[in-house]
Scaffold this motif. Sequence first.
Motif, PDB file in Angstrom:
ATOM      1  N   GLU A 207      50.525  -1.813  -6.978  1.00  0.00           N
ATOM      2  CA  GLU A 207      50.249  -3.156  -7.513  1.00  0.00           C
ATOM      3  C   GLU A 207      50.657  -3.255  -8.979  1.00  0.00           C
ATOM      4  N   ILE A 208      51.762  -2.576  -9.313  1.00  0.00           N
ATOM      5  CA  ILE A 208      52.200  -2.548 -10.710  1.00  0.00           C
ATOM      6  C   ILE A 208      52.588  -3.955 -11.214  1.00  0.00           C
ATOM      7  N   TYR A 209      52.948  -4.855 -10.272  1.00  0.00           N
ATOM      8  CA  TYR A 209      53.289  -6.238 -10.668  1.00  0.00           C
ATOM      9  C   TYR A 209      52.136  -7.209 -10.394  1.00  0.00           C
ATOM     10  N   SER A 210      50.908  -6.683 -10.351  1.00  0.00           N
ATOM     11  CA  SER A 210      49.767  -7.513  -9.939  1.00  0.00           C
ATOM     12  C   SER A 210      49.507  -8.694 -10.861  1.00  0.00           C
ATOM     13  N   GLN A 211      50.032  -8.659 -12.088  1.00  0.00           N
ATOM     14  CA  GLN A 211      49.792  -9.782 -12.998  1.00  0.00           C
ATOM     15  C   GLN A 211      51.042 -10.622 -13.185  1.00  0.00           C
ATOM     16  N   MET A 212      51.986 -10.469 -12.248  1.00  0.00           N
ATOM     17  CA  MET A 212      53.239 -11.210 -12.361  1.00  0.00           C
ATOM     18  C   MET A 212      53.495 -11.998 -11.088  1.00  0.00           C
ATOM     19  N   LEU A 213      52.745 -13.104 -10.934  1.00  0.00           N
ATOM     20  CA  LEU A 213      52.933 -14.003  -9.796  1.00  0.00           C
ATOM     21  C   LEU A 213      53.183 -15.403 -10.323  1.00  0.00           C
ATOM     22  N   TYR A 214      53.926 -16.192  -9.530  1.00  0.00           N
ATOM     23  CA  TYR A 214      54.322 -17.518  -9.997  1.00  0.00           C
ATOM     24  C   TYR A 214      53.899 -18.596  -8.998  1.00  0.00           C
ATOM     25  N   GLY A 215      54.004 -19.843  -9.478  1.00  0.00           N
ATOM     26  CA  GLY A 215      53.747 -20.977  -8.601  1.00  0.00           C
ATOM     27  C   GLY A 215      52.300 -21.040  -8.139  1.00  0.00           C
ATOM     28  N   GLY A 216      51.381 -20.634  -9.016  1.00  0.00           N
ATOM     29  CA  GLY A 216      49.962 -20.751  -8.683  1.00  0.00           C
ATOM     30  C   GLY A 216      49.475 -19.705  -7.689  1.00  0.00           C
ATOM     31  N   ARG A 217      50.336 -18.761  -7.315  1.00  0.00           N
ATOM     32  CA  ARG A 217      49.893 -17.735  -6.366  1.00  0.00           C
ATOM     33  C   ARG A 217      48.897 -16.793  -7.022  1.00  0.00           C
ATOM     34  N   GLU A 218      47.974 -16.280  -6.237  1.00  0.00           N
ATOM     35  CA  GLU A 218      47.004 -15.322  -6.767  1.00  0.00           C
ATOM     36  C   GLU A 218      47.203 -13.975  -6.110  1.00  0.00           C
ATOM     37  N   HIS A 219      47.003 -12.947  -6.911  1.00  0.00           N
ATOM     38  CA  HIS A 219      47.199 -11.610  -6.368  1.00  0.00           C
ATOM     39  C   HIS A 219      46.031 -11.219  -5.460  1.00  0.00           C
ATOM     40  N   VAL A 220      46.374 -10.611  -4.333  1.00  0.00           N
ATOM     41  CA  VAL A 220      45.334 -10.087  -3.435  1.00  0.00           C
ATOM     42  C   VAL A 220      45.365  -8.568  -3.563  1.00  0.00           C
ATOM     43  N   SER A 221      44.348  -8.013  -4.208  1.00  0.00           N
ATOM     44  CA  SER A 221      44.330  -6.560  -4.393  1.00  0.00           C
ATOM     45  C   SER A 221      43.684  -5.884  -3.194  1.00  0.00           C
ATOM     46  N   LEU A 222      44.222  -4.734  -2.831  1.00  0.00           N
ATOM     47  CA  LEU A 222      43.615  -3.962  -1.741  1.00  0.00           C
ATOM     48  C   LEU A 222      42.244  -3.422  -2.136  1.00  0.00           C
ATOM     49  N   LEU A 223      41.955  -3.500  -3.453  1.00  0.00           N
ATOM     50  CA  LEU A 223      40.616  -3.090  -3.906  1.00  0.00           C
ATOM     51  C   LEU A 223      39.536  -4.007  -3.345  1.00  0.00           C
ATOM     52  N   ASN A 224      39.944  -5.182  -2.888  1.00  0.00           N
ATOM     53  CA  ASN A 224      38.976  -6.145  -2.372  1.00  0.00           C
ATOM     54  C   ASN A 224      38.542  -5.872  -0.928  1.00  0.00           C
ATOM     55  N   TYR A 225      38.960  -4.730  -0.387  1.00  0.00           N
ATOM     56  CA  TYR A 225      38.581  -4.389   0.984  1.00  0.00           C
ATOM     57  C   TYR A 225      37.755  -3.093   0.971  1.00  0.00           C
ATOM     58  N   PRO A 226      36.427  -3.217   0.836  1.00  0.00           N
ATOM     59  CA  PRO A 226      35.581  -2.034   0.698  1.00  0.00           C
ATOM     60  C   PRO A 226      35.708  -1.078   1.892  1.00  0.00           C
ATOM     61  N   GLU A 227      36.058  -1.622   3.062  1.00  0.00           N
ATOM     62  CA  GLU A 227      36.119  -0.769   4.253  1.00  0.00           C
ATOM     63  C   GLU A 227      37.216   0.287   4.188  1.00  0.00           C
ATOM     64  N   ILE A 228      38.201   0.123   3.288  1.00  0.00           N
ATOM     65  CA  ILE A 228      39.240   1.161   3.196  1.00  0.00           C
ATOM     66  C   ILE A 228      39.204   1.903   1.856  1.00  0.00           C
TER      67      ILE A 228
END
Length: 389
Positions: A207-228
Amino acid sequence: MAMLKTAASLSRLGTESAFEVLARAQSLMAQGKDIINLGIGQPDFKTPAHIVEAGIQALRDGHHGYTPANGLPQLREAVAADLQRRHGAAVDPDCVVVVPGGKPTMFFAVLMFGEPGAEIMYPNPGFPIYESVIKYSGATPVPIELREDKGFAFDADTVLAQITPATRLIIINSPANPTGGVTPKAEIDKLVAGLAQHPHVALLSDEIYSQMLYGGREHVSLLNYPEIRDRLILLDGWSKTYAMTGWRLGFAVWPKDLVADVTRLCINDHSCVNASAQFAGLAALTGPQDAAAEMMVAFNQRRTLIVDALNSLPGVRCADAAGAFYAFPNIAGTGLTSREAQDLFLNEGNVATVSGTSFGAWGEGFVRFSYANSAENIERAMERIRKLL
Ligand code: PLP
């Protein structure tokens, strides 16, 4: 003449052609050629001044020695706080391991899981180091084909269908190099849900480009999945977000059970990251974020400029580049192969780009343009290419 016998594994190690293109572009520049470099994957901005000052101050304050192998505790805490702020995910600072850049995490993860008989999946076209180090480890590289008609997002069903009992690790990368592709949340949800059936498989999310999204897109980090979380290696770093590629500073969040192993790899490899760079990284996370935000405004303007210009070239079509700072147009309609296009653009047009095949076999028919260059230079480069085509 020496008769040295090097290890067979060395012949399996690949490379990152962007560095070769850079060297060639620089040697042409040294010959006086007016080269426009759209080949290199690093921001053309300077590291923000307060970050540079923090690095200098650290040296003045006498931070000249080794640090803990996994990184300064205050830096690991700042990383955890930053991940909480950005992704809303709770991270134990003891699971954060600071390394010299983004690359060491992928190398260590692949060394940890890769060996003959093991299979490791990786995006193709993708960052070339994945395939290179998988081969080096002796494991079998299994490509995840990324397709233009899917916006270069991975397809969860395809990934899950490729899992075998030998699969040890799956590497994913969103936003992606070289395509700029961003994988939608629905595909990530599906991948994570499917992994429940395959508890033997680890995941490396680059996720090295996690802060580089355009057009209002939001990054979905795999950190948001506690099950893995017990099998997720989350790679991120300072290189791109803070224009710090040369400082060599990155981090990963590791599963608790693997922290001791990766720390031993660090101790064997580099001892620790240089101390002043870590203090600079601390200032980057805790200081003002406006320089990083301004950089993104400029990238977004250039992105629109280059995508529109590419789409107006004969035989070229370019998907909307959703993240990172790359456009990855399809050039098949020009009748050129990727490599021919790269060579033509550089040798006849003085524009450095990178052939899609430098990012794997599925990159044929594409060329990577980095828009980490001024709007003026991008316009000049597009005019030169228009004349060539
Ligand atoms: N991951 C991806 C997808 C990249 O594109 C890069 C650099 O281009 C890296 C990791 C490595 O970054 P670093 O220069 O911090 O090692």
